[in-house]
Design a protein around this motif. Sequence first.
Motif, mmCIF file in Angstrom:
data_model
loop_
_atom_site.group_PDB
_atom_site.id
_atom_site.type_symbol
_atom_site.label_atom_id
_atom_site.label_comp_id
_atom_site.label_asym_id
_atom_site.label_seq_id
_atom_site.Cartn_x
_atom_site.Cartn_y
_atom_site.Cartn_z
ATOM 1 N N ARG A 64 8.393 53.469 -52.055
ATOM 2 C CA ARG A 64 8.260 52.428 -52.855
ATOM 3 C C ARG A 64 8.047 51.079 -52.303
ATOM 4 N NH1 ARG A 64 8.755 53.742 -58.444
ATOM 5 N NH2 ARG A 64 9.482 51.823 -59.037
ATOM 6 N N GLU A 65 7.227 50.359 -52.905
ATOM 7 C CA GLU A 65 7.197 48.626 -52.307
ATOM 8 C C GLU A 65 7.994 47.754 -52.954
ATOM 9 O OE1 GLU A 65 3.847 45.084 -51.843
ATOM 10 O OE2 GLU A 65 3.249 47.111 -52.668
ATOM 11 N N VAL A 66 8.839 47.052 -52.125
ATOM 12 C CA VAL A 66 9.628 46.041 -52.774
ATOM 13 C C VAL A 66 8.929 44.825 -53.096
ATOM 14 C CG1 VAL A 66 11.792 44.789 -52.572
ATOM 15 C CG2 VAL A 66 11.658 47.297 -51.610
ATOM 16 N N SER A 67 9.248 44.401 -54.122
ATOM 17 C CA SER A 67 8.456 43.047 -54.613
ATOM 18 C C SER A 67 8.845 41.894 -53.669
ATOM 19 C CB SER A 67 8.970 42.644 -56.070
ATOM 20 O OG SER A 67 8.625 41.337 -56.131
ATOM 21 N N ASP A 68 7.789 40.818 -53.216
ATOM 22 C CA ASP A 68 8.147 39.621 -52.565
ATOM 23 C C ASP A 68 9.293 38.700 -53.450
ATOM 24 O OD1 ASP A 68 6.390 38.929 -54.442
ATOM 25 O OD2 ASP A 68 4.729 38.331 -52.905
ATOM 26 N N GLU A 69 9.381 39.195 -54.849
ATOM 27 C CA GLU A 69 10.146 38.319 -55.381
ATOM 28 C C GLU A 69 11.840 38.641 -55.216
ATOM 29 O OE1 GLU A 69 9.010 35.930 -57.227
ATOM 30 O OE2 GLU A 69 6.917 36.330 -56.717
ATOM 31 N N GLU A 70 12.147 39.009 -54.144
ATOM 32 C CA GLU A 70 13.697 39.237 -54.039
ATOM 33 C C GLU A 70 14.568 38.057 -54.335
ATOM 34 O OE1 GLU A 70 16.031 42.117 -52.687
ATOM 35 O OE2 GLU A 70 13.815 42.379 -52.394
ATOM 36 N N ASP A 71 15.459 38.356 -54.920
ATOM 37 C CA ASP A 71 16.529 37.355 -55.382
ATOM 38 C C ASP A 71 16.188 36.355 -56.341
ATOM 39 O OD1 ASP A 71 18.135 38.594 -53.741
ATOM 40 O OD2 ASP A 71 17.727 37.024 -51.745
ATOM 41 N N ARG A 72 14.854 36.768 -57.121
ATOM 42 C CA ARG A 72 14.506 35.952 -57.966
ATOM 43 C C ARG A 72 15.555 36.454 -59.361
ATOM 44 N NH1 ARG A 72 9.410 33.138 -57.737
ATOM 45 N NH2 ARG A 72 9.460 32.215 -55.511
ATOM 46 N N PRO A 73 15.719 35.300 -60.203
ATOM 47 C CA PRO A 73 16.670 35.817 -61.425
ATOM 48 C C PRO A 73 15.552 36.392 -62.374
ATOM 49 C CG PRO A 73 16.204 33.685 -61.493
ATOM 50 C CD PRO A 73 15.730 33.942 -60.007
ATOM 51 N N LEU A 74 16.178 37.313 -63.314
ATOM 52 C CA LEU A 74 15.460 37.700 -64.335
ATOM 53 C C LEU A 74 16.190 37.353 -65.564
ATOM 54 C CD1 LEU A 74 14.357 41.333 -64.979
ATOM 55 C CD2 LEU A 74 15.776 40.312 -66.830
ATOM 56 N N TYR A 75 15.428 36.640 -66.572
ATOM 57 C CA TYR A 75 16.253 36.152 -67.604
ATOM 58 C C TYR A 75 15.695 36.460 -69.009
ATOM 59 C CZ TYR A 75 12.213 32.851 -66.816
ATOM 60 O OH TYR A 75 10.956 32.347 -66.732
ATOM 61 N N GLY A 76 16.378 36.186 -70.170
ATOM 62 C CA GLY A 76 16.307 36.564 -71.179
ATOM 63 C C GLY A 76 16.930 37.756 -71.747
ATOM 64 N N ARG A 77 17.451 37.826 -73.277
ATOM 65 C CA ARG A 77 18.332 38.822 -73.646
ATOM 66 C C ARG A 77 17.645 40.274 -73.751
ATOM 67 N NH1 ARG A 77 21.437 36.330 -78.917
ATOM 68 N NH2 ARG A 77 21.793 34.189 -77.888
ATOM 69 N N ASN A 78 16.555 40.442 -74.123
ATOM 70 C CA ASN A 78 15.938 41.831 -73.972
ATOM 71 C C ASN A 78 15.782 42.390 -72.444
ATOM 72 O OD1 ASN A 78 16.253 42.494 -76.675
ATOM 73 N ND2 ASN A 78 14.163 41.547 -77.191
ATOM 74 N N PRO A 79 15.161 41.539 -72.040
ATOM 75 C CA PRO A 79 14.751 42.140 -70.699
ATOM 76 C C PRO A 79 16.217 42.371 -69.754
ATOM 77 C CG PRO A 79 13.383 40.153 -70.617
ATOM 78 C CD PRO A 79 14.256 40.266 -72.149
ATOM 79 N N GLY A 80 17.429 41.496 -69.976
ATOM 80 C CA GLY A 80 18.518 41.943 -69.315
ATOM 81 C C GLY A 80 19.131 43.026 -70.033
ATOM 82 N N HIS A 140 15.749 30.725 -71.275
ATOM 83 C CA HIS A 140 16.230 31.935 -70.912
ATOM 84 C C HIS A 140 17.171 32.594 -71.972
ATOM 85 C CE1 HIS A 140 19.759 28.883 -71.221
ATOM 86 N NE2 HIS A 140 18.807 28.246 -70.222
ATOM 87 N N GLN A 141 17.256 32.126 -73.164
ATOM 88 C CA GLN A 141 17.922 32.768 -74.012
ATOM 89 C C GLN A 141 19.544 33.066 -73.858
ATOM 90 O OE1 GLN A 141 15.224 36.273 -74.665
ATOM 91 N NE2 GLN A 141 14.507 35.281 -76.518
ATOM 92 N N GLY A 142 20.119 32.231 -73.191
ATOM 93 C CA GLY A 142 21.447 32.404 -72.900
ATOM 94 C C GLY A 142 21.869 33.537 -71.951
ATOM 95 N N VAL A 143 20.881 34.211 -71.353
ATOM 96 C CA VAL A 143 21.067 35.249 -70.174
ATOM 97 C C VAL A 143 20.151 35.153 -69.050
ATOM 98 C CG1 VAL A 143 21.125 37.637 -70.014
ATOM 99 C CG2 VAL A 143 21.578 36.899 -71.971
ATOM 100 N N VAL A 144 20.998 35.100 -67.549
ATOM 101 C CA VAL A 144 20.187 35.188 -66.498
ATOM 102 C C VAL A 144 20.790 36.285 -65.576
ATOM 103 C CG1 VAL A 144 19.501 33.806 -64.747
ATOM 104 C CG2 VAL A 144 19.636 32.723 -66.470
ATOM 105 N N ALA A 145 19.994 37.202 -65.112
ATOM 106 C CA ALA A 145 20.760 38.182 -64.228
ATOM 107 C C ALA A 145 20.034 37.863 -62.886
ATOM 108 C CB ALA A 145 20.205 39.464 -64.633
#
Length: 275
Positions: A15-31, A87-92
């Motif tokens: 599997r290829e790893v995204s070039d978005e390494e270490d970028r935050p994921l944000y939002g309640r449902n995504p988290g 970000h809906q109060g959530v950042v991962a």
Amino acid sequence: MIREPAGESRAGAPREVSDEEDRPLYGRNPGLELLRTGSRRVEEIAILSEGRGPALHDLLTLAKRQGVKISFRTRDQLTAIAGDPHHQGVVARVAGASYASLSDLLEIPGRRGEAAFFLALDQVQDPRNLGAVLRSAEATGVHGLIVPKHHAAGLTGAAAKSAMGAAELVPVARETNLVQALEAMKKQGVWIIGAVPAVGKVPWEMDLTGPLCVVLGGEAEGLRPLVTRTCDFLVSLPMRGRLGSLNVSAAAAVLCYEVARQRGAEKGLDRKPLT
């Protein structure tokens, strides 16, 4: 006639790893979906200190159960981490998203006992459009999405936010040459359906119950000429107003639900060739 599958897929392809390494994921449902699926390693969940609600409660419960580090931040701090105030109060803080191989995607319909249903995006560059397409894809049973490696949006935090959790559920393959990927799908018996603003057939007058991949073009130019020539059929949505086309994510939603409608109506019946 529907093409007979040809060739063998490369099982176990890396599997290829995204070039978005270490970028935050944000939002309640995504988290929340990230923690539920375990699709990526979560290093830390940062929560708005005064945040409330059932979604936050469920997210905190899952994070504690999985031993994920939890921190509480101010709204300004979360905006700085996410790079976005919505970000809906959530950042991962998570490991980079990984892409599936095309062969991974082609194995999914057989495992589910279903006719293949894929989407491909030709140089869609707005990550919010990618996220919205992923959301429609997940809702309608799409087996996977193919995007070009260059000049196209990838699995960024913004895409994941718009996908509302679907980015963790729909596998995405990133291909250097989209035309070659489509040709490989043809060899596996998949019909390629290109969405164009005009001259195509109306989707509800076609048989969309067989194995297929719907290809949608970028925001400005639509499908590139070579991609269009690679398609077996072209489909167009009728427009009764003055505008000539829909946003790519809106068009994807309409086409996905038409495929789902036809397959629901045809459940249990023999598959027919596209006409």
